[in-house]
Design a protein around this motif. Structure first.
Motif, PDB file in Angstrom:
ATOM      1  N   LYS A 173      37.427  52.542  31.314  1.00 21.55           N
ATOM      2  CA  LYS A 173      37.678  51.182  30.764  1.00 21.55           C
ATOM      3  C   LYS A 173      37.774  51.417  29.057  1.00 21.55           C
ATOM      4  CE  LYS A 173      37.525  46.338  31.276  1.00 21.55           C
ATOM      5  NZ  LYS A 173      37.100  45.342  31.858  1.00 21.55           N
ATOM      6  N   LEU A 202      38.595  52.224  41.830  1.00 19.78           N
ATOM      7  CA  LEU A 202      38.208  51.394  40.944  1.00 19.78           C
ATOM      8  C   LEU A 202      39.571  51.553  39.496  1.00 19.78           C
ATOM      9  CD1 LEU A 202      35.255  51.419  40.750  1.00 19.78           C
ATOM     10  CD2 LEU A 202      36.781  49.947  40.964  1.00 19.78           C
ATOM     11  N   ILE A 210      44.089  36.933  40.686  1.00 19.94           N
ATOM     12  CA  ILE A 210      44.249  37.152  38.342  1.00 19.94           C
ATOM     13  C   ILE A 210      44.777  36.549  37.953  1.00 19.94           C
ATOM     14  CG2 ILE A 210      44.698  39.408  37.108  1.00 19.94           C
ATOM     15  CD1 ILE A 210      45.448  40.467  39.684  1.00 19.94           C
ATOM     16  N   LEU A 213      46.024  34.414  35.659  1.00 20.68           N
ATOM     17  CA  LEU A 213      47.288  34.684  33.929  1.00 20.68           C
ATOM     18  C   LEU A 213      46.843  33.288  33.359  1.00 20.68           C
ATOM     19  CD1 LEU A 213      49.833  35.580  36.604  1.00 20.68           C
ATOM     20  CD2 LEU A 213      48.714  37.032  34.861  1.00 20.68           C
ATOM     21  N   ARG A 216      37.728  37.609  31.742  1.00 22.60           N
ATOM     22  CA  ARG A 216      37.553  38.600  33.274  1.00 22.60           C
ATOM     23  C   ARG A 216      37.035  39.531  33.215  1.00 22.60           C
ATOM     24  NH1 ARG A 216      43.699  38.575  32.395  1.00 22.60           N
ATOM     25  NH2 ARG A 216      43.842  36.471  31.992  1.00 22.60           N
ATOM     26  N   GLU A 217      36.607  39.920  32.142  1.00 21.40           N
ATOM     27  CA  GLU A 217      35.323  40.951  32.242  1.00 21.40           C
ATOM     28  C   GLU A 217      34.800  40.888  33.785  1.00 21.40           C
ATOM     29  OE1 GLU A 217      35.037  43.297  28.468  1.00 21.40           O
ATOM     30  OE2 GLU A 217      36.425  43.182  29.710  1.00 21.40           O
ATOM     31  N   THR A 272      36.588  41.782  36.401  1.00 25.80           N
ATOM     32  CA  THR A 272      36.689  43.303  37.409  1.00 25.80           C
ATOM     33  C   THR A 272      35.369  43.221  37.843  1.00 25.80           C
ATOM     34  OG1 THR A 272      37.739  43.300  34.993  1.00 25.80           O
ATOM     35  CG2 THR A 272      37.549  45.158  36.234  1.00 25.80           C
ATOM     36  N   GLN A 273      33.661  43.228  36.540  1.00 25.46           N
ATOM     37  CA  GLN A 273      33.010  44.215  37.529  1.00 25.46           C
ATOM     38  C   GLN A 273      32.461  43.713  39.034  1.00 25.46           C
ATOM     39  OE1 GLN A 273      31.636  44.869  34.373  1.00 25.46           O
ATOM     40  NE2 GLN A 273      30.228  46.231  35.283  1.00 25.46           N
ATOM     41  N   MET A 312      34.970  45.489  40.943  1.00 28.54           N
ATOM     42  CA  MET A 312      34.166  46.872  41.299  1.00 28.54           C
ATOM     43  C   MET A 312      33.281  46.525  42.394  1.00 28.54           C
ATOM     44  SD  MET A 312      34.808  47.908  37.878  1.00 28.54           S
ATOM     45  CE  MET A 312      37.075  48.023  37.324  1.00 28.54           C
TER      46      MET A 312
END
Lengths: 772, 264
Positions: free
Chosen positions: A604, A665, B243, B245, B253-254, B257-258, B261
């Motif tokens: 990232k 990913l 997601i 906007l 957002r971080e 994402t985590q 994943m």
């Protein structure tokens, strides 16, 4: 009659009188009237048909009248017949009562003959016994006594009341005396034969006991003799074993071998003597013999086990192991490899025991099956329960179980120490995806569980499976977890901070474990490789656990098919194995964690700035710039090259499965970040076209590096590109709603408006006016 | 055994209400009903879409306190006066139907003798329930339960086991004696965070009630755990698909994402 013809009285009419009276409404009245009329018509037609039948009825009456005289004739005949039958019946009864009397007479006659026979037999026995005894023909004498014992006691009683009562009484007395005498003599002779070890004589008298009704005594005496033989042989074997030199071939297994010889001896005895027992004592008596033999077996086993414990220092070794496990490192540390021989010997002892006990069980059960074929279910159950108790609670089972208990602890120690060693000696050759410890650890686990399996003891196997599962789940997983926690070396400032914290974590965890990984992080490269290798390791571990589980399942099925263990044992194993399989998932979780870490620390921070460069490339362009971009690509080519470089490192260092995961990913990350920057940019008509081109090249590239389709992940971006490429605002309606065709919109109407607003040449009023 | 697996659950093993605890002084919870959420889930998935639920219990305690007798009374409804030490590990599967869901309850019966402890302790892992038994007539066995529980807990992850303290041979004590011993036992149970029960395998008193209570709590526990897990999963999937906007807050957002994943 009336009803059957369909006649209906007042009450049967469709409408009752009361009902008619209660009617007040004209409409209702009319209706009622109509219904009554209809009913009347029905009745009339019915009456007509009835009257039409009159002639038929009359004809039938006439016929009946003509039959009258005939009936009187028949009555007379019937009376005559009845008289005849009664007569015949009486006659038959007379005859049958006579036959019954004859029958009774015949059976009495038979009984009389039987009794006469019995009395003759009795006399014969009396005479025979005495002569046989004189001639020392004990078989003959016993046969006579047997005959006497088989006689009906009432017969003997009756004979006493007869004319010759006194003589018979005297003879009977003789006979009983002879019986007692014979019992004593046979006992004595048997004992003498036992003492002199004269097998033919022993067997000779053994056969006589059941004839005298002394089954239990016979078996107990005979097994006493057999036990002595067993004891003698066992003593010899044990002495021989103790005398063996250390260098001999099977010296390390000598106690297991001694035990084996003992079991084989007993098994041979059972083999040879079961036929005699069955022939002379009848089926179902083997249990008694085995019970006696098992007592002796237990005594001998105790001796062997005692010597084993003494000579092999079993308890001291166990205590040493225990203190090692408790205190970590102690002064007199045991080398796990030194335990190998003793562990093998114990499992062999256990395996032989299981084999022997299975043999005994099989034999006795099949003997019971014959013997109890006529018995009730309860008796059968009781017999089998007794057998189970004998087998489960005999000293042999207990002592072997005790040995196995100590074995388990030692095996656990062996496994843990060897695994620690494998972890300490962990190396990874360049070019190898995984490091040596994974193979080593699984080799060790397989070996330890395999050894437990070879003991044939289900409890032992389950215990070892559980211990291995615990070791893999906590200790070994912890090792891999720690390696992953060291993190992938970072490049940006933010990540240096991360690196520091993971180093601190590492320090703490290694201090907790009481050892320090001296290798540390020598260089970035090495650390990177170590992280990737650890990821691969985790994945292989998760696979290996499943393989191990499958192999064990096969092994166990083989074992079960040989008749070892029952349903309960199967359930036990299943439970332990499924527990093991669940650990595989824990490794999978760890892999995901590691991948997430890799993605957020290594991928990232690199990819994000590259994507942000998109912002510095203006997409608010005219023809000239567009052409210029065509010649000198401003962003996407470099981005692709960068990505390729970044991923090349991972492709070389990661197993294909993990690499797949990582690229997946990565593509998600790109899609998301790109969306962000696109929404921050502005576009002209040609800028939109430029973006479309860029997106197409990017997707084309990413498709080549992943095996599964990535179009789905880029669906939103593709749709954004479509919007940015429109000629007019209203053109969107050609793709929206009922016109969307096969296209599924991933953008909400609000998002569509937002994207439309990115086009500087679209007027916001037009966008607002749009009905989506 | 094989037949049992397809046969329907015995009528006497169907539970639809949460059984009561023995004493409110030392128990895991007072609710007279199953957890409302668990109940709804059970009703919805009555059709059997749910996988077979299973929990594992280990029975520990000193020798001759009557662990095996207690289990035999419950599972086979027999009582054997003769004492036979358990060798190694015995194992029973009791099939329940709780709130319409089939539930397999494994009971691992360990040996109390010191010399078999090595092998028995290998079976403590992965237990949701630890039952520790003592002889109401022998106070020293009560003291030892503390050590048994510690040993069993050591092999399990923290906070995954519920503990039950059981006093056995209730029939051998007078009312007054029982009361005195129970006071001590309840105190210890509170200390161990265990639920307390007094039972008699000989007369059968409280045996069925006890195991029903244990099974019900274990079932509820495992259902709750599964619900929690599912909740976690759906949350992740939800975030992954949407997601947002409007977000200027890159922190948020971080996080997303985590999560995203983790679920891939």
């Amino acid at each position: 009659m009336a009803n059957s013809l369909g006649f209906q009285g007042d009450g049967g009419s469709v409408l009752s009188m009361e009902h008619v009276r209660s009617l007040t409404d004209l409409q209702d009245l009319k209706e009622a009237y109509e219904r009554l009329c209809a009913e009347e018509k029905d009745v009339e037609s019915e009456l007509l048909t009835l009257l039409g039948q009159q002639t038929i009825v009359e004809k039938k009456m006439l016929a009946l009248q003509r039959m009258g005289p005939n009936l009187q004739l028949i009555e007379g005949d019937a009376q005559q017949l009845s008289g005849m039958i009664t007569f015949t019946c009486n006659l038959a009864e007379n005859v049958s009562s006579k036959v019954r009397q004859l029958d009774l007479a015949k059976s009495r006659l038979y009984q009389a003959i039987q009794r006469a026979d019995d009395i003759l037999d009795l006399k014969f026995c009396m005479d025979g016994v005495q002569t046989a005894m004189k001639n020392e023909d004990y078989e003959q004498a016993a046969a006579h006594i047997h005959r006497y014992l088989c006689l009906d006691k009432s017969v003997i009683e009756l004979s006493r009341q007869g004319k010759e009562g006194n003589i018979i009484e005297a003879n009977l007395h003789h006979l009983q005396e002879a019986e007692q005498h014979l019992k004593v003599v046979v006992s004595e002779k048997f004992d003498a034969a036992t003492k002199s070890g004269d097998l033919p004589q022993v067997e000779r008298f053994f056969k006589i006991f059941p004839l005298l009704g002394l089954h239990e005594e016979g078996i107990s005496k005979f097994s006493g003799y057999l036990c002595k033989q067993v004891a003698k042989k066992a003593e010899e074997n044990l002495q021989l074993a103790l005398g063996t030199e250390g260098g001999e071939r099977r010296a390390a297994l000598i106690f297991a071998d001694t035990l084996t010889l003992l079991f084989e001896g007993i098994a041979r005895i059972v083999e040879t003597h079961q036929p005699i027992l069955e022939t002379y004592y009848g089926p179902g008596r083997l249990y008694m013999l085995i019970k006696h033999l098992q007592a002796e077996c237990d005594r001998q086993v105790e001796k062997v086990v005692d010597k084993f414990v003494q000579h092999r220092d079993y308890h001291r070794k166990f205590q040493q192991v225990q203190s090692c496990m408790m205190r970590g490192s102690s002064t007199d540390k045991i080398e796990p490899r030194d335990l190998d021989p003793i562990l093998s010997e114990v499992t062999l002892m256990s395996a032989r025991t299981e084999l022997y006990l299975r043999f005994i069980k099989r034999r006795v059960v099949s003997d019971f099956e014959v013997g109890d074929s006529m018995a009730t279910e309860e008796v059968k159950q009781e017999h089998l329960q007794n057998l189970d108790k004998l087998i489960k609670h005999c000293l042999l089972s207990c002592s072997v179980q005790e040995l196995i208990g100590y074995y388990i602890t030692m095996e656990e120690f062996y496994m843990r120490e060897s695994v620690n060693k494998a972890v300490a000696m962990d190396t990874c050759e360049r070019g190898q995806l995984i490091s040596s410890m994974v193979d080593d650890v699984f080799y060790i686990v397989k070996k330890c569980i395999g050894r437990a399996l070879s003991s044939s003891s289900i409890d032992c196997l389950c215990a070892m499976i559980n211990l291995s599962t615990t070791m893999l789940e906590s200790d070994f997983r912890e090792v891999l977890c720690n390696k992953l926690r060291m993190g992938f070396p970072a490049t940006t400032f933010q990540d240096i901070q991360r690196g520091v914290t993971s180093a601190v974590n590492l320090m703490q965890s290694s201090l907790q474990q009481g050892k320090f990984d001296t290798k540390g992080i020598e260089s970035n490269d090495e650390a990177k490789m170590s992280f990737l290798v650890s990821l691969n390791n985790v994945e292989v571990c998760s696979e290996n656990i499943m393989t191990l589980k499958k192999n064990l399942e096969n092994d166990c099925n083989k074992m079960f098919s040989q008749g070892l263990g029952g349903e309960q044992a199967k359930a036990k194993i299943d439970s332990c194995l499924s527990d093991m399989a669940s650990v595989s998932n824990k490794f999978k979780d760890l892999l995901q964690e590691g991948l997430g870490e890799l993605n957020s620390t290594a991928v990232k921070p690199q990819v994000k700035p590259w994507i942000n460069l998109f912002l510095s490339v203006s997409h608010n362009i005219e023809e000239e710039e567009f052409n210029d971009y065509e010649a000198n690509d401003p962003w996407v080519q470099q981005f692709i090259v960068n990505l390729e470089q970044l991923m090349a490192e991972f492709k070389a260092g990661l197993s294909s499965v993990i690499y797949e995961n990582l690229t997946s990913l990565l593509t998600s990350l790109i899609a998301m970040e790109l969306e962000k920057v696109v929404l921050k940019s502005t576009f002209s008509r040609l800028g939109g076209l430029q973006f479309d081109k860029e997106l197409r090249s990017l997707i084309a590239y990413l498709t080549t590096v992943t095996t599964w389709t990535i179009r789905d992940k880029f669906a939103r971006l593709t749709q954004m590109a479509t919007i940015l490429n429109l000629e007019r605002v209203t053109e969107i309606l050609d793709y929206w709603g009922p016109n969307s065709g096969p296209l599924t919109w991933r953008l909400t109407p609000a998002e569509v408006r937002q994207v439309l607003a990115l086009r500087i040449d679209f007027r916001s009023e037009d966008i607002k006016r749009l009905r989506l | 055994m094989q037949n049992l697996q397809v046969a329907p659950v015995s009528r006497s093993r169907i539970i639809s209400n949460m059984p009561k605890p023995y004493t409110p002084e030392a128990c895991h919870q007072y609710q007279t009903q199953f957890d409302a959420e668990v109940q709804t889930v059970c009703q919805q998935r009555n059709a059997g879409a749910i996988g077979l639920k299973m929990s594992k219990a280990v029975m520990v305690g000193d020798l001759y306190v009557g662990k095996t007798s207690l289990i035999n009374r419950f599972c086979k409804n027999v009582f054997d006066r003769d004492y036979k030490a358990t060798i190694g590990v015995d194992f029973e599967i009791e099939r329940f139907e709780i709130l319409g869901i089939p539930f397999n309850f494994q009971i691992w019966d360990t040996a109390g003798q010191e010399k078999f402890k090595c092998i028995a302790s290998a079976y403590y892992r992965g237990a949701q329930v630890i039952i520790t038994a003592f002889d109401l007539g022998d106070i020293s066995t009560l003291e030892n339960t503390r050590r048994w529980v510690q040993d069993a807990l050591k092999e399990n992850e923290p906070d995954t086991c519920s503990i039950f303290l059981v006093g056995t041979k209730k029939d051998t004590l007078s009312e007054a004696e029982l009361e005195r011993t129970e006071q001590d036992a309840v105190r210890l149970a509170i200390d161990l965070q265990a639920e307390y029960w007094s039972v008699s395998a000989k007369t059968g008193e409280n045996v069925k009630e006890f195991f029903f209570r244990v099974a019900s709590l274990a079932f509820e526990q495992s259902m709750k755990k599964e619900l929690e897990k599912n909740r976690g999963n759906t949350a992740q999937i939800g975030v992954g698909n949407l997601i947002q906007l409007d977000g200027n807050s890159s922190d948020k957002r971080e996080n997303e994402t985590q999560l995203n994943m983790n679920c891939c």
